[in-house]
Enzyme design. Sequence first.
Site, PDB file in Angstrom:
ATOM      1  N   ALA A  13       0.809  -1.221   0.000  1.00 24.78           N
ATOM      2  CA  ALA A  13       0.000   0.000   0.000  1.00 24.78           C
ATOM      3  C   ALA A  13       0.842   1.271   0.000  1.00 24.78           C
ATOM      4  O   ALA A  13       0.347   2.341  -0.343  1.00 24.78           O
ATOM      5  CB  ALA A  13      -0.929   0.006   1.211  1.00 24.78           C
ATOM      6  N   SER A  15       4.521   1.056  -0.974  1.00 23.76           N
ATOM      7  CA  SER A  15       5.668   0.900  -1.867  1.00 23.76           C
ATOM      8  C   SER A  15       5.527  -0.390  -2.665  1.00 23.76           C
ATOM      9  O   SER A  15       4.721  -1.267  -2.334  1.00 23.76           O
ATOM     10  CB  SER A  15       6.981   0.878  -1.072  1.00 23.76           C
ATOM     11  OG  SER A  15       7.063  -0.287  -0.262  1.00 23.76           O
ATOM     12  N   GLY A  16       6.318  -0.483  -3.702  1.00 19.60           N
ATOM     13  CA  GLY A  16       6.365  -1.696  -4.499  1.00 19.60           C
ATOM     14  C   GLY A  16       7.807  -2.037  -4.794  1.00 19.60           C
ATOM     15  O   GLY A  16       8.702  -1.182  -4.698  1.00 19.60           O
ATOM     16  N   ARG A  17       8.048  -3.293  -5.159  1.00 21.15           N
ATOM     17  CA  ARG A  17       9.403  -3.691  -5.507  1.00 21.15           C
ATOM     18  C   ARG A  17       9.356  -4.913  -6.413  1.00 21.15           C
ATOM     19  O   ARG A  17       8.387  -5.664  -6.420  1.00 21.15           O
ATOM     20  CB  ARG A  17      10.253  -3.995  -4.265  1.00 21.15           C
ATOM     21  CG  ARG A  17       9.634  -4.966  -3.277  1.00 21.15           C
ATOM     22  CD  ARG A  17       8.805  -4.243  -2.243  1.00 21.15           C
ATOM     23  NE  ARG A  17       8.217  -5.128  -1.268  1.00 21.15           N
ATOM     24  CZ  ARG A  17       8.742  -5.396  -0.083  1.00 21.15           C
ATOM     25  NH1 ARG A  17       9.921  -4.899   0.229  1.00 21.15           N
ATOM     26  NH2 ARG A  17       8.113  -6.150   0.780  1.00 21.15           N
ATOM     27  N   ASP A 241      -1.207 -10.433  -0.649  1.00 26.67           N
ATOM     28  CA  ASP A 241       0.125 -10.372  -0.052  1.00 26.67           C
ATOM     29  C   ASP A 241       0.213 -11.127   1.268  1.00 26.67           C
ATOM     30  O   ASP A 241       1.251 -11.733   1.578  1.00 26.67           O
ATOM     31  CB  ASP A 241       0.605  -8.929   0.108  1.00 26.67           C
ATOM     32  CG  ASP A 241      -0.403  -7.998   0.762  1.00 26.67           C
ATOM     33  OD1 ASP A 241      -1.402  -8.483   1.336  1.00 26.67           O
ATOM     34  OD2 ASP A 241      -0.197  -6.769   0.696  1.00 26.67           O
ATOM     35  N   THR A 242      -0.865 -11.153   2.036  1.00 28.15           N
ATOM     36  CA  THR A 242      -0.820 -11.902   3.293  1.00 28.15           C
ATOM     37  C   THR A 242      -0.757 -13.402   3.031  1.00 28.15           C
ATOM     38  O   THR A 242      -0.070 -14.132   3.756  1.00 28.15           O
ATOM     39  CB  THR A 242      -2.042 -11.583   4.171  1.00 28.15           C
ATOM     40  OG1 THR A 242      -2.166 -10.166   4.307  1.00 28.15           O
ATOM     41  CG2 THR A 242      -1.900 -12.198   5.544  1.00 28.15           C
ATOM     42  N   THR A 268       1.961  -2.035   6.914  1.00 30.67           N
ATOM     43  CA  THR A 268       0.918  -1.012   7.018  1.00 30.67           C
ATOM     44  C   THR A 268      -0.280  -1.562   7.786  1.00 30.67           C
ATOM     45  O   THR A 268      -0.879  -0.874   8.617  1.00 30.67           O
ATOM     46  CB  THR A 268       0.488  -0.560   5.612  1.00 30.67           C
ATOM     47  OG1 THR A 268       1.621  -0.030   4.918  1.00 30.67           O
ATOM     48  CG2 THR A 268      -0.596   0.498   5.690  1.00 30.67           C
ATOM     49  N   ASN A 305      -7.898  -8.447  10.838  1.00 33.19           N
ATOM     50  CA  ASN A 305      -7.206  -7.300  10.253  1.00 33.19           C
ATOM     51  C   ASN A 305      -7.055  -6.215  11.318  1.00 33.19           C
ATOM     52  O   ASN A 305      -8.046  -5.764  11.908  1.00 33.19           O
ATOM     53  CB  ASN A 305      -8.007  -6.733   9.083  1.00 33.19           C
ATOM     54  CG  ASN A 305      -7.984  -7.635   7.874  1.00 33.19           C
ATOM     55  OD1 ASN A 305      -7.078  -7.557   7.058  1.00 33.19           O
ATOM     56  ND2 ASN A 305      -8.983  -8.504   7.760  1.00 33.19           N
ATOM     57  N   GLY A 415       7.912  -6.382   7.105  1.00 37.52           N
ATOM     58  CA  GLY A 415       8.730  -5.233   7.469  1.00 37.52           C
ATOM     59  C   GLY A 415       8.709  -4.890   8.942  1.00 37.52           C
ATOM     60  O   GLY A 415       9.681  -4.366   9.489  1.00 37.52           O
TER      61      GLY A 415
END
Length: 498
Positions: A13, A15-17, A241-242, A268, A305, A415
Amino acid sequence: MSKKTYLAVDLGASSGRVLGGRFDGSKLQLEEVHRFDNGPIALAGHLHWDLLQLWQNIKDGLSASGTKFGSEISSVGVDTWGVDYALLGRNDELLGNPYHYRDPRTSGMFERAFAKVSREEIFAETGLQFMEINTLYQLLAMKEANSSVLEAAEHFLMMPDLFHWLLTGEKGNELTNATTTQLFNPVTKSWSKKLIDGLGLPEKIFGEIVDPGTVVGPLRDTVLEQIGLNGTKVVRPGTHDTASAVVAVPAESSPGQMPDWCYISSGTWSLMGVETPHPIINEQCAEFNYTNEGGVYGTTRLLKNIAGLWLVQECRRIWKQRGHEYGYSDLVRMSQEATPLASFVNPDHADFVAPQDMPAEIRDFCERTGQIVPQNDGAVIRCVLESLAMRYRVVHRKLQDLTGTKINTIHIVGGGTQNQLLCQMAADACNCQVVAGPVEATAIGNLMLQAVAAGDIDSLAEGREVIRNSFPVVTYTPKTPTMWDDAFPRFEKVTQVD
């Protein structure tokens, strides 16, 4: 085996990589190729994702990966956050820029939805936690506004489905992300016709549900012309992603077992739950407002959540605007100097969803609940971190109630594992062992499923063994649990969390 490289496009939400995972048959080595910012764009009173910029960054990352890894590259897969989507019209024309889940258009949609289908029926059909950001309420907001875009829609694609379509031209709704919509029945593993019809949504737009770990296809010719990577396949990971982060939990158990551990995918959002062999949909789960989302290999992610480090990120953003640019290590140091367990907030309170001034909202919450008001920036951050740890305590206990299993270990991945203070707070608040790592769990889980799809790893259990051998973890044990026990009744009183 000869060394292979898999590519993970991991969009969060904020950043991206694009990362490469080089696998030699026993260990996985990560290399970050391209990183970029992500976030909402305000446009005409609404919040959207910058789809074109995201797509350009994905292509840039894949192109750079081709230069770096060459013929080693086997496949690529995309994972993103949940609930958000795009619509395609006739001739696969993209209809508009996808909305951001924090867009205010879903405000009040609970009442509109429950007037058509009761809350009890929605939960019985989906087993999903009620949040107004869920796709159900986003689509209902379009329906209630007589959206011409919804009327013209032919296909519904969640965000990772959209990027897989852009890469290959193939459409499909991957299971783990579809389960975040609150329009999916986890028992039948199909779209809920009862809810789609009951809410008046167009049934034709919902496509085939596809399992994670399946091959989408080769890259489009037009994509190959721009980025190369000839011969590279596109593979669906657990696209939520989870779901990918849970794949990377370095635990010693196999799908189908009820584990004695739970996970927190910390970023996030803090997604805290258990990998169960089947959905748990009952009155207690509904009362707790917990959610049953799809995992890989037939598992269910029974989870809650929690707002997560969003509050810290927003505080940091506001302070930067005011000339105080703190690094995350600065925030941890400052919070360590503040008085412990002085005041608490409910991280999931509506005031913290999208405030103009997060630090001010935190202080206001403390003041109106009769607590000590944080007097400096360090005290604000300590209040947030300790409140998150207390939320973990609540969820830890209720997960044990729902599963009937004692949870001895909390695996924190993502993270948030880099915040050693929060990890220790979690161990103290929950009075159990915390194992933190790996940091890049989502990308690692994405890569692992690609390796299984290629036949280079036989099972999820074997993949987790590779992860244990490849990435370090840090173990935290409780140090001051009694202090947290004493403070917990005060937390419950002022926050009234579920």
